[in-house]
Design an enzyme around this catalytic site. Sequence first.
Site, short mmCIF file in Angstrom:
data_model
loop_
_atom_site.label_atom_id
_atom_site.label_comp_id
_atom_site.label_asym_id
_atom_site.label_seq_id
_atom_site.Cartn_x
_atom_site.Cartn_y
_atom_site.Cartn_z
N SER A 1 0.86 -1.18 0.00
CA SER A 1 0.00 0.00 0.00
C SER A 1 0.90 1.24 0.00
O SER A 1 1.80 1.35 -0.82
CB SER A 1 -0.92 -0.04 1.22
OG SER A 1 -1.72 1.11 1.30
N TYR B 1 -5.38 8.44 -5.69
CA TYR B 1 -4.33 7.48 -5.37
C TYR B 1 -4.48 6.99 -3.93
O TYR B 1 -4.42 5.78 -3.67
CB TYR B 1 -2.95 8.09 -5.59
CG TYR B 1 -1.83 7.21 -5.10
CD1 TYR B 1 -1.46 6.08 -5.82
CD2 TYR B 1 -1.15 7.50 -3.91
CE1 TYR B 1 -0.44 5.26 -5.37
CE2 TYR B 1 -0.14 6.67 -3.47
CZ TYR B 1 0.22 5.56 -4.20
OH TYR B 1 1.22 4.73 -3.74
N LYS C 1 -5.26 3.13 -2.23
CA LYS C 1 -4.45 2.49 -1.19
C LYS C 1 -5.24 2.31 0.11
O LYS C 1 -5.01 1.35 0.85
CB LYS C 1 -3.17 3.30 -0.96
CG LYS C 1 -2.24 3.31 -2.17
CD LYS C 1 -1.88 1.90 -2.61
CE LYS C 1 -0.86 1.86 -3.73
NZ LYS C 1 -0.49 0.48 -4.11
#
Length: 279
Positions: free
Chosen positions: A136, A151, A155
Amino acid sequence: MNTEKIWFVTGASKGLGLTLVKKLLKDGYKVVATSRSIEDLRAAVTEAADSFLPLEMNLKSEASVQQAIEKSISTFGKIDVVVNNAGYGLSGGLEELSDEEARENFDVNVFGALNVIRQVLPHLRKQQSGHIINVSSIGGFTGMFPGFGIYCATKFAMQGFTESLATEVKAFGIHASIVSPGYFRTNFLTAESLNVPKNPIEAYKEVRDSQDAHQNSINGNQPGDPEKGVAVIIAAAEAEHPPLHLFLGQDAYDLAYQKMELVKADLENWKELTTSTGF
C-alpha cells in the site's frame, strides 16, 4: 531464512519491486516476477536464471493472471509468498481527474491486486500455508496529501480489503500483511510512474504546488533506502507471526502517529455527541 519459499512479485521491472526481486535472488530464493513488459523485466534482472521466472502479465485480465499463477506452480511446484506491488501514482485534484483517469487507477491498484488474490488463494488454501503481502502506502493510512485523493483512495481500499483478508484466511494457515512505505528513493515519482491530470485546473494552487514538489523537490531526494526497505519486507515474511500493518520509513512511522492523534482528538472532542445516539 527459509530460502525454499517461492515468491511471486508483481510490478517487478522497476522501483521497490525490482529491488525486492534482486535481493531475493541474491539471497537464494526462487522468484516469479511479473510485469506488463517481459522485455523490461529481462533487461532489469539478468542473474540466477534457474531461480528466476519472468512473466508478462496483464493485471486487469483475470485470464492473464490465472495463466501466470498456473505457470508459476508448474515451474516451481508452489507459491509461498505473494507480493502485490504493481501500481502507479496519480496526482490531481478530485475535480480535475476524469472518471476514466480515476477508474484506471482503481483498475490497476485495487482490482489488479484482487485478481491476483482471487487466482492464488485456491492454491494457498490447498497447501494450508502462504503469505499475501499487499504494498500500500502511507497514503493508504493518511490522506492528507493535496492532489493525491484518488491514489490515496486506491491504497485505503487495499488497506481495508487486506484487513478483511487476514481474518478470512487465518483458518487456512495463510497470513496477510499491508506494507505502507513512506518516501523511498525509487522511480515512483518519475513521469513513467506518476500520472498527472489531462485537464488541470489552475485555481487549485495547493494541488499544483504538491504536484510540483513531488515531481521536482521530493523526487530523487526521498529519505528511504529501497535496499533497507525490502530487507524489512523479507524479514516480515520470515517471521512466525508477521505483522498485519508494516510501516516502512521514519516518515511513514511519524505520519501514522499524526493520523492516529487526529482521530483520537476528534473522538474525544465529540465523545458526548458521538456516544449519545443509542436508544
